[in-house]
Design a protein around this motif. Structure first.
Motif, PDB file in Angstrom:
ATOM      1  N   UNK A  35       0.833  -1.209   0.000  1.00 45.41           N
ATOM      2  CA  UNK A  35       0.000   0.000   0.000  1.00 45.41           C
ATOM      3  C   UNK A  35       0.867   1.260   0.000  1.00 45.41           C
ATOM      4  N   UNK A  36       0.322   2.307  -0.608  1.00 43.73           N
ATOM      5  CA  UNK A  36       1.021   3.583  -0.736  1.00 43.73           C
ATOM      6  C   UNK A  36       0.316   4.591   0.165  1.00 43.73           C
ATOM      7  N   UNK A  40      15.408   6.227  -0.996  1.00 38.95           N
ATOM      8  CA  UNK A  40      15.076   6.893  -2.258  1.00 38.95           C
ATOM      9  C   UNK A  40      14.168   6.065  -3.160  1.00 38.95           C
ATOM     10  N   UNK A  41      14.367   4.735  -3.159  1.00 36.36           N
ATOM     11  CA  UNK A  41      13.519   3.878  -3.994  1.00 36.36           C
ATOM     12  C   UNK A  41      12.080   3.888  -3.520  1.00 36.36           C
ATOM     13  N   UNK A  80       1.380   9.210  -3.937  1.00 37.61           N
ATOM     14  CA  UNK A  80       1.595   9.775  -2.602  1.00 37.61           C
ATOM     15  C   UNK A  80       2.182  11.183  -2.717  1.00 37.61           C
ATOM     16  N   UNK A  81       1.754  12.054  -1.811  1.00 39.57           N
ATOM     17  CA  UNK A  81       2.378  13.376  -1.698  1.00 39.57           C
ATOM     18  C   UNK A  81       3.578  13.206  -0.763  1.00 39.57           C
ATOM     19  N   UNK A  82       4.774  13.413  -1.288  1.00 40.24           N
ATOM     20  CA  UNK A  82       5.988  13.115  -0.520  1.00 40.24           C
ATOM     21  C   UNK A  82       6.716  14.407  -0.151  1.00 40.24           C
ATOM     22  N   UNK A 132       6.491   5.585  -3.958  1.00 44.16           N
ATOM     23  CA  UNK A 132       5.275   6.160  -3.376  1.00 44.16           C
ATOM     24  C   UNK A 132       4.821   7.374  -4.189  1.00 44.16           C
ATOM     25  N   UNK A 133       5.774   8.205  -4.633  1.00 46.42           N
ATOM     26  CA  UNK A 133       5.412   9.390  -5.437  1.00 46.42           C
ATOM     27  C   UNK A 133       4.752   8.951  -6.747  1.00 46.42           C
TER      28      UNK A 133
END
Ligand SMILES: [Zn+2]
Length: 237
Positions: free
Chosen positions: A8-9, A28-29, A39-41, A34-35
């Motif tokens: 899940x993200x 970083x991966x 996802x808002x990162x 997620x981005x």
């Protein structure tokens, strides 16, 4: 130890690290995956990395300035939506009220479900390496800021409305319990890390293959090509 592949993200994620290259190397991966997944990162970098050199004649201000542009370039590559540079002196981080207040304010602004930060209990790696003091300090500060401070309105009442983070994902852990499949973003991670030219010198290719080997090794634990491991701690039920 249960081996869990985390699929899940989170809707919003906040990474909290000490030095400009730390988030890329540590997760970083996962940030890129997620981005890409929607996802808002956001990323917080607590120090300016102004002591990150072996050159006694280096100018700390110039070094810090080049590290800011390196972090900005790598954040673009990873798809980071917000980069928060706190600019504290390298090597001098303290898990004090001032740092926790800054982190609480950002947590309450961004309102992430997930925070990612260093595992502060990861100290000794084999016989040749132990964890940087700033990494240990920021690991505790991020956890202390997330809970109970950010979620309790009477902590720092002028630093925004209380927010409950759901889970913390601690990188560099000696006791991981979840893995993120980064097979689709390992190249992007390597590209992001390679932005930090001030730290790499001639080691670019060596670092790239070390990152690939590390992620491949972690991937074998859960049957995927490349993975990043974390210790997950639930902060909310
Ligand atoms: Zn670091």
């Amino acid at each position: 130890m249960s081996e869990t592949l985390l699929d899940e993200v989170p809707g919003k994620a906040l990474a909290v690290y000490a030095h400009p290259d730390d988030p890329d190397i540590s997760c970083g991966g996962t940030l890129a995956r997620w981005a890409v997944g929607g996802s808002l990162v956001h990323v917080v970098i607590c120090t300016s990395g102004d002591k990150g050199t072996t050159d006694p004649d280096a100018d700390p201000e110039l070094l810090a300035a080049s590290r800011v542009s390196e972090a900005q370039r790598s954040a673009e590559i990873l798809g980071v939506n917000g980069l928060h540079l706190l600019g504290h002196p390298d090597g001098e981080l303290e898990n004090d009220k001032a740092l926790r207040r800054e982190l609480v304010q950002i947590i309450r602004e961004v309102r992430p479900e997930a925070i990612i930060s260093p595992d502060p209990l990861a100290v000794f790696f084999g016989e040749h390496h132990y964890n940087h003091r700033d990494h240990r300090v920021v690991g505790w500060a991020a956890l202390d800021a997330a809970a109970p401070a950010a979620s309790s309105p009477l902590y720092f009442p002028d630093a925004g409305a209380a927010h409950q983070v759901t889970a913390a994902y601690l990188s560099g852990s000696l006791e991981p319990n979840v893995w993120v499949d980064v097979s689709s973003t390992i190249d992007r991670k390597i590209q992001a890390v390679s932005c930090h030219r001030s730290q790499l010198g001639d080691a670019n290719e060596w670092i790239a293959s070390a990152l690939r080997d590390g992620a491949e090794h972690a991937g074998r634990e859960v049957g995927v090509g490349f993975a990043e491991p974390f210790r997950r701690i639930w902060l909310a039920p």
